[in-house]
Enzyme design. Structure first.
Site, PDB file in Angstrom:
ATOM      1  N   ASP A  63       0.817  -1.213   0.000  1.00  0.00           N
ATOM      2  CA  ASP A  63       0.000   0.000   0.000  1.00  0.00           C
ATOM      3  C   ASP A  63       0.850   1.262   0.000  1.00  0.00           C
ATOM      4  OD1 ASP A  63      -2.098  -1.759   0.263  1.00  0.00           O
ATOM      5  OD2 ASP A  63      -2.938  -0.829   2.062  1.00  0.00           O
ATOM      6  N   ASP A  64       0.222   2.354  -0.448  1.00  0.00           N
ATOM      7  CA  ASP A  64       0.674   3.738  -0.249  1.00  0.00           C
ATOM      8  C   ASP A  64       1.722   4.232  -1.238  1.00  0.00           C
ATOM      9  OD1 ASP A  64      -1.043   3.566   1.847  1.00  0.00           O
ATOM     10  OD2 ASP A  64       0.428   3.917   3.425  1.00  0.00           O
ATOM     11  N   HIS A 101      -5.887   2.539  -4.346  1.00  0.00           N
ATOM     12  CA  HIS A 101      -5.924   2.828  -2.912  1.00  0.00           C
ATOM     13  C   HIS A 101      -6.439   4.259  -2.698  1.00  0.00           C
ATOM     14  CE1 HIS A 101      -5.115   1.698   1.142  1.00  0.00           C
ATOM     15  NE2 HIS A 101      -4.013   2.420   1.322  1.00  0.00           N
ATOM     16  N   HIS A 154      -5.392   8.826  -0.316  1.00  0.00           N
ATOM     17  CA  HIS A 154      -5.438   8.039   0.918  1.00  0.00           C
ATOM     18  C   HIS A 154      -6.478   8.593   1.894  1.00  0.00           C
ATOM     19  CE1 HIS A 154      -3.995   5.601   4.352  1.00  0.00           C
ATOM     20  NE2 HIS A 154      -3.456   4.839   3.421  1.00  0.00           N
ATOM     21  N   TYR A 192      -6.934   2.578   5.311  1.00  0.00           N
ATOM     22  CA  TYR A 192      -7.138   2.152   6.702  1.00  0.00           C
ATOM     23  C   TYR A 192      -8.061   0.937   6.810  1.00  0.00           C
ATOM     24  CZ  TYR A 192      -5.825   7.088   6.930  1.00  0.00           C
ATOM     25  OH  TYR A 192      -5.215   8.301   6.721  1.00  0.00           O
ATOM     26  N   HIS A 227       3.936  -2.322   3.148  1.00  0.00           N
ATOM     27  CA  HIS A 227       4.035  -0.985   2.550  1.00  0.00           C
ATOM     28  C   HIS A 227       5.386  -0.837   1.839  1.00  0.00           C
ATOM     29  CE1 HIS A 227       0.965  -0.567   5.680  1.00  0.00           C
ATOM     30  NE2 HIS A 227       0.475   0.425   4.959  1.00  0.00           N
TER      31      HIS A 227
END
Length: 260
Positions: free
Chosen positions: A71-72, A124, A128, A165, A219
């Site tokens: 993610d991210d 995603h 965010h 989240y 991540h």
């Protein structure tokens, strides 16, 4: 003996045999993790993994597979991660943001590389954002802005997405379902973001997984994850014969079903 009485006797005998058979049926074995039969243990394991939050994917359907997800990103460590995955012959799924720790246009070449090397690119959201705090129009903006960026960078829009989240409410869930997104969370969370200096704690999530069939959360924005956690996790999985694949592959979905 008269025919009527002969038939009655036969019927009575058949009924008695039926009752004996029912009384002698052996109950099906109870499947527990301690079962001495490895096949029963394996089947119980996958039966457990199949229990999903309604409309949300958390585990694999193809036996023996594990999906590493990141993610991210994209970020400055993502290219190094791609080198590692290529060397190990592993495919993964990247749940990318448009503008988070890095900007997707700044790292568009990394997204292109990941896509062309067979990794799965998924959404995603653009920034965010916690979808549970947004209006319908704001959710729409978060999703379409990233989709438009990916369309311009790799020529496709993702079908799979992960809510930031892991937060969802009824409105967000309805929007995503109505727009045809497949929602993915995870089964094991390494929590690498919470303790980047304690890779052993992150790695323990793999050690406690109990078997394959899970989707793991990491991540690619963390240097320690790329340099230490993922090499350990790949070695651990391969030593146990687990196949590390994309989310789509672990669900048995061909690549043309990952995008639109």
């Amino acid at each position: 003996m008269a025919p009527f009485f002969r038939l009655a006797s036969i019927a009575a005998a058949l009924f008695a045999v039926s009752m004996i058979a029912q009384a002698s049926v052996i109950p099906a074995p109870v499947l527990t993790p301690q079962s001495s039969n490895p096949e029963l243990t394996k089947n119980a394991h996958f039966e457990h993994l199949e229990k999903r939050e309604y409309g949300v994917i958390t585990s694999c359907r193809v036996p023996g597979t594990v999906a590493m997800t990141f993610d991210d990103g994209p970020y400055k460590f993502t290219n190094q991660l791609l080198d590692l995955l290529k060397q190990a012959g592993v495919k993964a799924t990247f749940f990318v943001n448009g503008d988070n720790i890095g900007n997707i246009y700044q790292y568009d070449w990394i997204v292109k590389r990941a896509y062309h090397e067979g990794h799965q690119i998924a959404s995603h959201t653009w920034g965010h954002a916690d979808l549970t705090t947004l209006s319908y129009d704001q959710i729409h903006s978060q999703m379409t802005k990233l989709d438009d960026a990916l369309q311009s960078i790799i020529g496709v829009r993702p079908v799979y997405m992960r809510p930031p989240y892991g937060y969802l409410n009824g409105a967000a869930h309805s929007y995503l379902n109505d727009k045809g997104y497949k929602i993915v969370k995870w089964m094991i969370d390494t929590n690498d973001w919470a303790h980047p200096g304690d890779v052993a704690s992150s790695f323990s999530a793999y050690q406690h997984a109990g078997g394959p069939g899970f989707i793991a959360l990491e991540h690619d924005t963390l240097e320690s994850t790329v340099n230490d956690l993922i090499p350990r996790a790949i070695e651990y999985a391969k030593n146990r014969g687990w196949e590390l694949v994309t989310v789509g592959e672990c669900l048995g979905v061909s690549q043309d079903g990952w995008y639109r």
